[in-house]
Design a protein around this motif. Sequence first.
Motif, short mmCIF file in Angstrom:
data_model
loop_
_atom_site.label_atom_id
_atom_site.label_comp_id
_atom_site.label_asym_id
_atom_site.label_seq_id
_atom_site.Cartn_x
_atom_site.Cartn_y
_atom_site.Cartn_z
N LEU A 1 -2.56 -6.13 -9.33
CA LEU A 1 -2.34 -4.76 -8.88
C LEU A 1 -1.01 -4.19 -9.35
N GLY A 2 -0.18 -5.03 -9.96
CA GLY A 2 1.08 -4.55 -10.52
C GLY A 2 2.17 -4.34 -9.49
N CYS A 3 2.17 -5.16 -8.44
CA CYS A 3 3.17 -5.03 -7.37
C CYS A 3 3.98 -6.32 -7.25
N GLU A 4 5.03 -6.24 -6.44
CA GLU A 4 5.93 -7.38 -6.30
C GLU A 4 5.46 -8.38 -5.26
N VAL A 5 4.70 -7.90 -4.29
CA VAL A 5 4.27 -8.78 -3.20
C VAL A 5 2.89 -8.35 -2.70
N ALA A 6 2.07 -9.33 -2.32
CA ALA A 6 0.75 -9.06 -1.76
C ALA A 6 0.58 -9.90 -0.51
N ASN A 7 -0.25 -9.44 0.42
CA ASN A 7 -0.47 -10.23 1.63
C ASN A 7 -1.65 -11.18 1.47
N ALA A 8 -1.98 -11.89 2.54
CA ALA A 8 -2.99 -12.94 2.48
C ALA A 8 -4.40 -12.40 2.66
N SER A 9 -4.60 -11.13 2.41
CA SER A 9 -5.88 -10.41 2.39
C SER A 9 -6.13 -9.66 3.69
N MET A 10 -7.06 -8.71 3.60
CA MET A 10 -7.49 -7.91 4.74
C MET A 10 -9.00 -8.09 4.88
N TYR A 11 -9.57 -7.37 5.84
CA TYR A 11 -11.01 -7.48 6.05
C TYR A 11 -11.80 -6.93 4.85
N ASP A 12 -11.48 -5.71 4.44
CA ASP A 12 -12.20 -5.09 3.32
C ASP A 12 -11.36 -3.94 2.79
N GLY A 13 -11.89 -3.28 1.78
CA GLY A 13 -11.13 -2.21 1.14
C GLY A 13 -10.89 -1.01 2.02
N SER A 14 -11.86 -0.64 2.84
CA SER A 14 -11.71 0.56 3.66
C SER A 14 -10.64 0.39 4.73
N THR A 15 -10.62 -0.76 5.41
CA THR A 15 -9.59 -0.97 6.43
C THR A 15 -8.22 -1.16 5.79
N ALA A 16 -8.20 -1.76 4.59
CA ALA A 16 -6.93 -1.86 3.86
C ALA A 16 -6.39 -0.48 3.53
N CYS A 17 -7.27 0.44 3.18
CA CYS A 17 -6.87 1.81 2.87
C CYS A 17 -6.22 2.46 4.09
N TRP A 18 -6.83 2.29 5.25
CA TRP A 18 -6.23 2.87 6.45
C TRP A 18 -4.89 2.22 6.75
N GLU A 19 -4.81 0.91 6.62
CA GLU A 19 -3.55 0.22 6.91
C GLU A 19 -2.43 0.71 6.00
N ALA A 20 -2.78 1.08 4.77
CA ALA A 20 -1.77 1.63 3.85
C ALA A 20 -1.24 2.97 4.35
N ILE A 21 -2.14 3.80 4.89
CA ILE A 21 -1.70 5.09 5.44
C ILE A 21 -0.78 4.86 6.64
N GLY A 22 -1.15 3.91 7.50
CA GLY A 22 -0.31 3.59 8.64
C GLY A 22 1.05 3.06 8.21
#
Length: 452
Positions: free
Chosen positions: A125-146
């Motif tokens: 994804l071209g970033c410096e750090v990533a987490n250990a995953s989320m449930y799916d893409g849609s909830t990850a999208c919301w978490e990014a907004i939060g």
Amino acid sequence: MRYLPLSDADRSAMLDKIGAAAVDDLFCDVPEGLLRKAPIEGLPLHAGEMAVERDLTALARKNMVAGEVPFFLGCGAYKHHVPATVDHIIQRGEFLTAYTPYQPEIAQGTLQVLFEFQTQVARLLGCEVANASMYDGSTACWEAIGMARRISRKSKAILSSGLHPHYVSVCRTMAKFTGDTLETALPALEAVTDAQRLIDAIDGETSCVVVQYPDILGRVTDLQPIADACHASGALLVAVVTEPVALGALKSPGEMGADIVVGEGQSIGVGLQFGGPYVGLFATREKYVRQMPGRLAGETVDAEGKRGFVLTLSTREQHIRREKATSNICTNSGLCALAFSIHMTLLGEKGLTRLAQVNHARACAVADRLSEIPGVRLINDSFFNEFALELPVEARPAVHAMVEKGVLGGVSLGRLFPGEPQLANGLVVAVTEMVSDSDIDALEAALKEVCQ
């Protein structure tokens, strides 16, 4: 474990404690039309095991299985080849039974897998750090907004019209409880995206701009100008990737200035499975790591100087005080993350690039053929393995007609955007390495017939 049913007195005591008059009051947030008030018609209340197996098998046979027909569906879930090695490894007992490591340092194997997964996702994804995953893409999208709200201390998110409508729906649902304002729009059947609209909408109250890459119509946008406009106003750019194979050919969102990159990892290592379980991807800049939801596995050394792994950061509410938590995500999709990591390891950088090239080449060939059908217009100027067509007829009935011919010919925009007549003739077609020449012939013939 013994089954200990509650008595009526137990239930009454619990309802009194929480201030509810009846159990049904606990479901007041569910829309009335979705609440079932009677047993399912035709389904017996009980049956023997063999009878249940027969009935469920008969129901399952009504599905049209992706691997048995020409398959051109996409829009966030893609049919790619998953090597047999992936399934073999994830079914090992030590992986198959692993859950959230509440005493994480004991589960060194699990932590190492998550550490490797994070490294792969961050690089992809071209970033410096990533987490250990989320449930799916849609909830990850919301978490990014939060997360953008916590960082910017602003609460207006501008969503691209090209963001998957299901992701938009999840964000709207969650925003009801946080007070975030979401500015949304419908996509147009045009080759040009709404990048300028997004830039023009940014103001001093904007926490983030959310852009899908490639978007719901398959269009590829240069994210750099949007990132520059966000940063000039103190906002963040959130990029959403629903087809990670595309990043074997396209510049990563992080390289173009995205501050948070999220997405759906299903394409790599995880089969379609009729909709789940899938695996959410989440990556960001290192300076924002303490606002990142979920968990972070890190590498260290033990008292003897030997390499080891630890749970470096865990901001979920089960691990720390709820008011300090950044997320209520209960766990990560660990087994799916493992499948992703195994498949990515098998591919390697060159393999991923080659896979992306094959996908793009086949998609170009299919787009050329379908756009020659009378009345069919190719919308895209650019795309990876998914593109949009405007048909001379309504797309949703056309899709159903192609199903009757044994072809899953694409996703109609009428299904994704019901009640929007300007999108009713839109059809999104996805082409992966799994599509054969005979599949393409079948799609072309079926689409020609339904468009007459």
